[in-house]
Design a protein around this motif. Structure first.
Motif, short mmCIF file in Angstrom:
data_model
loop_
_atom_site.label_atom_id
_atom_site.label_comp_id
_atom_site.label_asym_id
_atom_site.label_seq_id
_atom_site.Cartn_x
_atom_site.Cartn_y
_atom_site.Cartn_z
N VAL A 165 -59.00 -23.39 5.38
CA VAL A 165 -58.86 -22.65 6.62
C VAL A 165 -57.45 -22.87 7.18
O VAL A 165 -57.00 -24.01 7.32
N HIS A 166 -56.77 -21.78 7.49
CA HIS A 166 -55.42 -21.87 8.04
C HIS A 166 -55.52 -22.14 9.55
O HIS A 166 -55.39 -21.22 10.36
N VAL A 167 -55.75 -23.38 9.90
CA VAL A 167 -55.96 -23.72 11.30
C VAL A 167 -54.73 -23.44 12.15
O VAL A 167 -54.83 -23.22 13.36
N GLU A 168 -53.55 -23.42 11.52
CA GLU A 168 -52.33 -23.18 12.30
C GLU A 168 -52.28 -21.77 12.87
O GLU A 168 -51.56 -21.51 13.84
N ASP A 169 -53.07 -20.82 12.30
CA ASP A 169 -53.10 -19.47 12.85
C ASP A 169 -53.63 -19.46 14.28
O ASP A 169 -53.23 -18.63 15.10
N VAL A 222 -37.70 -22.35 28.78
CA VAL A 222 -38.92 -23.13 28.96
C VAL A 222 -39.71 -23.05 27.67
O VAL A 222 -39.94 -21.97 27.13
N THR A 223 -40.12 -24.21 27.16
CA THR A 223 -40.89 -24.26 25.91
C THR A 223 -42.29 -24.80 26.19
O THR A 223 -42.44 -25.86 26.82
N VAL A 224 -43.29 -24.06 25.74
CA VAL A 224 -44.69 -24.46 25.90
C VAL A 224 -45.28 -24.66 24.50
O VAL A 224 -45.15 -23.80 23.63
N ARG A 225 -45.91 -25.81 24.30
CA ARG A 225 -46.58 -26.07 23.02
C ARG A 225 -47.87 -26.85 23.28
O ARG A 225 -48.03 -27.46 24.35
N LEU A 226 -48.78 -26.82 22.31
CA LEU A 226 -50.02 -27.56 22.43
C LEU A 226 -49.77 -29.05 22.22
O LEU A 226 -48.97 -29.43 21.37
N SER A 227 -50.45 -29.87 22.97
CA SER A 227 -50.34 -31.31 22.79
C SER A 227 -51.04 -31.73 21.50
O SER A 227 -51.85 -30.98 20.93
N GLU A 228 -50.74 -32.93 21.03
CA GLU A 228 -51.38 -33.41 19.80
C GLU A 228 -52.89 -33.52 19.95
O GLU A 228 -53.65 -33.22 19.02
N ALA A 229 -53.34 -33.98 21.13
CA ALA A 229 -54.78 -34.09 21.35
C ALA A 229 -55.45 -32.72 21.31
O ALA A 229 -56.53 -32.56 20.75
N GLU A 230 -54.78 -31.72 21.89
CA GLU A 230 -55.35 -30.37 21.88
C GLU A 230 -55.33 -29.76 20.49
O GLU A 230 -56.24 -29.03 20.10
N ARG A 231 -54.30 -30.08 19.70
CA ARG A 231 -54.25 -29.58 18.31
C ARG A 231 -55.44 -30.14 17.52
O ARG A 231 -56.09 -29.42 16.77
N ALA A 232 -55.69 -31.46 17.69
CA ALA A 232 -56.82 -32.05 16.97
C ALA A 232 -58.14 -31.44 17.42
O ALA A 232 -59.01 -31.14 16.58
N ALA A 233 -58.29 -31.25 18.74
CA ALA A 233 -59.52 -30.64 19.24
C ALA A 233 -59.65 -29.19 18.78
O ALA A 233 -60.74 -28.72 18.44
N THR A 234 -58.52 -28.48 18.74
CA THR A 234 -58.53 -27.09 18.28
C THR A 234 -58.91 -27.00 16.80
O THR A 234 -59.67 -26.11 16.39
N ASP A 235 -58.37 -27.93 16.01
CA ASP A 235 -58.73 -27.95 14.58
C ASP A 235 -60.24 -28.14 14.40
O ASP A 235 -60.86 -27.45 13.59
N PRO A 292 -62.11 -17.45 13.01
CA PRO A 292 -61.00 -17.75 13.91
C PRO A 292 -59.65 -17.82 13.20
O PRO A 292 -58.61 -17.73 13.84
N ALA A 293 -59.66 -18.01 11.88
CA ALA A 293 -58.41 -18.13 11.13
C ALA A 293 -58.63 -17.63 9.71
O ALA A 293 -59.75 -17.59 9.21
#
Length: 551
Positions: free
Chosen positions: A84-88, A166-179, A367-368
């Motif tokens: 699964v391409h979770v980065e999508d 201005v740069t907006v990115r997901l936090s590491e905790a949110e990336r893990a939860a999103t995965d 989702p991906a």
């Protein structure tokens, strides 16, 4: 002395009869399977074909109809390993945040313009760098805490500023939860899609961080399974900016260029942010348009219905694109306000295509995107070979055990052999009742159980032999034989059961199948050895009243 109350005898023979009755449908596997398929078709479609009517009548409704499901290695089917391409999902999340981020920055600084950025980031250029602190603070107000099973953690986004950007990115905790959410959603949607086509006992489980193992018995080929699962069925509704025939046309920032599914060489420039998505669909079914051509009817949930209704009311006369898997399948003109949140998707569909699309939309969008790393098709002939080999091994093992038991213990060996037959019937009865899946290692577990099942009887019979030398009469010898052998029987089977439990919880796939049949076999073996064989011995003794016994 020897005595078993009447109620206990009734319970023992009742459980044995129940085990035989629930195992019996497996002797007529094809007939019962056809009967069950006909009932599923009736429940799903509300009607049956003449062939299904005949299949239903082939097995009485009042008899048990649960079967032991055959695993992939016995029935044949398809095996897939998907990545699964979770980065999508990160990119989709950034695109979804753009509207809110833009409005917040505009309120704080006056201007906001999106610029090129990596897929997992959102970069916005502001007009006045002196107001960078206000812009960052405004965007940070959009953050929310990351909620996991262990509690509430850090913020879900990280906002930084450099120069006028201005740069907006997901936090590491949110990336893990999103995965984790992405994988869980993918698992559930794949399971729904597979269940829609009526397959039995598929194996769908997560492997590692971003891979899914899919094994579906009974399906024709891996290509068929890929066609069912691999389609993302991602449905979105976008405002149309323009149409073009230039495949290389620059859509502009915030827009996307997608091809038409109906007209070759035609392309649409659409706003990238969708008005409504397929996630807000609650139903989809095959339908026909006003010209009698196959189509797909859909209905939104209240949130989607409100968005859909508001947009159609404010944009009458404009084109509205329906996009499926990055192709514009329809771009009708909004003729009037569409309240209620329902509509119809038209296109160059066949009846089969509209039915399949409705199935995919009902199950939900993946989702991906997924890449299939491994695929195998196991033919039914190979599965039948495995069944035949397992049947031969079982019969040979059973015959050998019966021969040695009768040769060693005479009548007592005959009674133990009868109990062994009941034991096997109860194993299949329990597996049928719980919907268990039988694999080739599972057959090995049953063969092993056949050998283990007589161990308890051997302990008892040897103990009776010893007691005959010292006990006062055969009745007392039989009673002491069962009493003194009990601890050894329980100890031996508990240790084996613990081993089977470890195999079940630690192993996967065929190993778990082996553990299940072994565990069930241990339970039934102890029951038949301690209760069934003893009841038969006591019944024989009460009837014959021998002065002495030979074991």
């Amino acid at each position: 002395m020897l005595h078993i109350p009447l109620w206990k005898r009734i319970v023992i023979w009742g459980l044995c009869a129940l085990g035989v009755l629930t195992a019996a449908p497996n002797l007529f596997y094809g007939r019962v399977e056809g009967h069950n398929d006909a009932l599923v078709a009736l429940e799903r479609n509300g009607a049956m074909t003449p062939e299904q009517e005949a299949a239903r009548a082939a097995w009485p409704d009042w008899l048990p109809s649960n079967l032991v499901n055959l695993g992939l290695d016995l029935r044949g089917g398809a095996h897939l390993l998907a990545e699964v391409h979770v980065e999508d999902v990160y990119e989709d999340r950034m695109n979804g945040m753009w509207t809110e981020v833009r409005d917040r920055i505009r309120d704080a600084t006056g201007t906001a313009r999106r610029i090129q950025s990596p897929p997992d980031e959102l970069r916005v250029r502001i007009g006045d760098p002196a107001k960078m602190a206000e812009a960052i603070e405004a965007v940070r107000d959009l953050a929310s805490p990351v909620v996991t099973m262990t509690g509430v953690g850090q913020s879900d986004i990280e906002v930084t500023g450099e120069g006028d950007t201005v740069t907006v990115r997901l936090s590491e905790a949110e990336r893990a939860a999103t995965d984790d959410r992405t994988m869980d959603q993918s698992l559930e949607i794949i399971r729904r899609r597979v269940d829609e086509v009526g397959t039995r006992e598929p194996t769908i489980q997560r492997q590692g961080g971003d891979r899914i193992l899919i094994q579906v018995p009974g399906i024709g080929s891996a290509a068929e399974l890929k066609a069912l699962i691999g389609t993302t069925a991602k449905l979105t509704f976008h405002p149309v900016v323009s149409r073009t025939t230039d495949a290389q046309a620059a859509p502009g920032l915030g827009n996307i260029l997608l091809p038409s599914a109906d007209v070759e060489g035609e392309y649409y420039v659409l706003e990238q942010a969708p008005v409504v998505t397929g996630e807000e669909l609650v139903d989809a079914k095959p339908d026909f348009d006003q010209n009698g051509r196959p189509a797909v009817g859909f209905r939104f949930n209240p949130t989607g219905a409100r968005k859909f209704g508001d947009y159609t009311a404010e944009n009458i006369g404009q084109l509205f694109a329906i996009v499926l898997d990055d192709e514009v399948i329809s771009a009708p003109q909004i003729q009037s306000h569409i309240p209620g949140g329902s509509g119809i998707i038209t296109g160059r569909f066949t009846v089969e295509e509209s039915t399949n699309l409705a199935v995919l939309l009902r199950a939900g969008a993946l989702p991906a995107e997924m890449t299939f790393l491994e695929e195998r098709t196991i033919g039914p002939e190979l599965g039948q070979d495995s069944i035949d080999a397992g049947r031969i091994a079982s019969f040979v093992g059973l015959a050998a055990v019966v021969f040695f038991m009768v040769a060693s213990y005479g009548l007592f060996g005959v009674l133990a052999s009868v109990a062994l037959g009941l034991n096997i019937a109860m194993i299949f009865g329990i597996l049928s009742s719980i919907g268990g899946t039988l694999t080739l290692p599972g057959i090995a577990g049953i063969v092993l159980t056949i050998g283990m099942a007589v161990d308890a009887n051997v302990l008892v019979f040897e103990r009776i032999r010893e007691e005959m030398k010292t006990a006062r009469g055969p009745a007392r010898a039989i009673e002491l034989g069962y009493q003194k052998a009990m601890s050894a029987i329980v100890d031996a089977n508990i240790t084996t059961f613990i081993t089977a439990a470890i195999l079940f919880f630690v192993g996967s796939g065929p190993v778990r199948g082996f553990a299940v049949t072994l565990s069930v076999g241990i339970v039934t073996s102890v029951f038949t050895a301690i209760f069934v064989t003893r009841l038969m011995v006591v019944t024989w003794f009460e009837h014959k009243r021998p002065k002495t016994i030979t074991v």
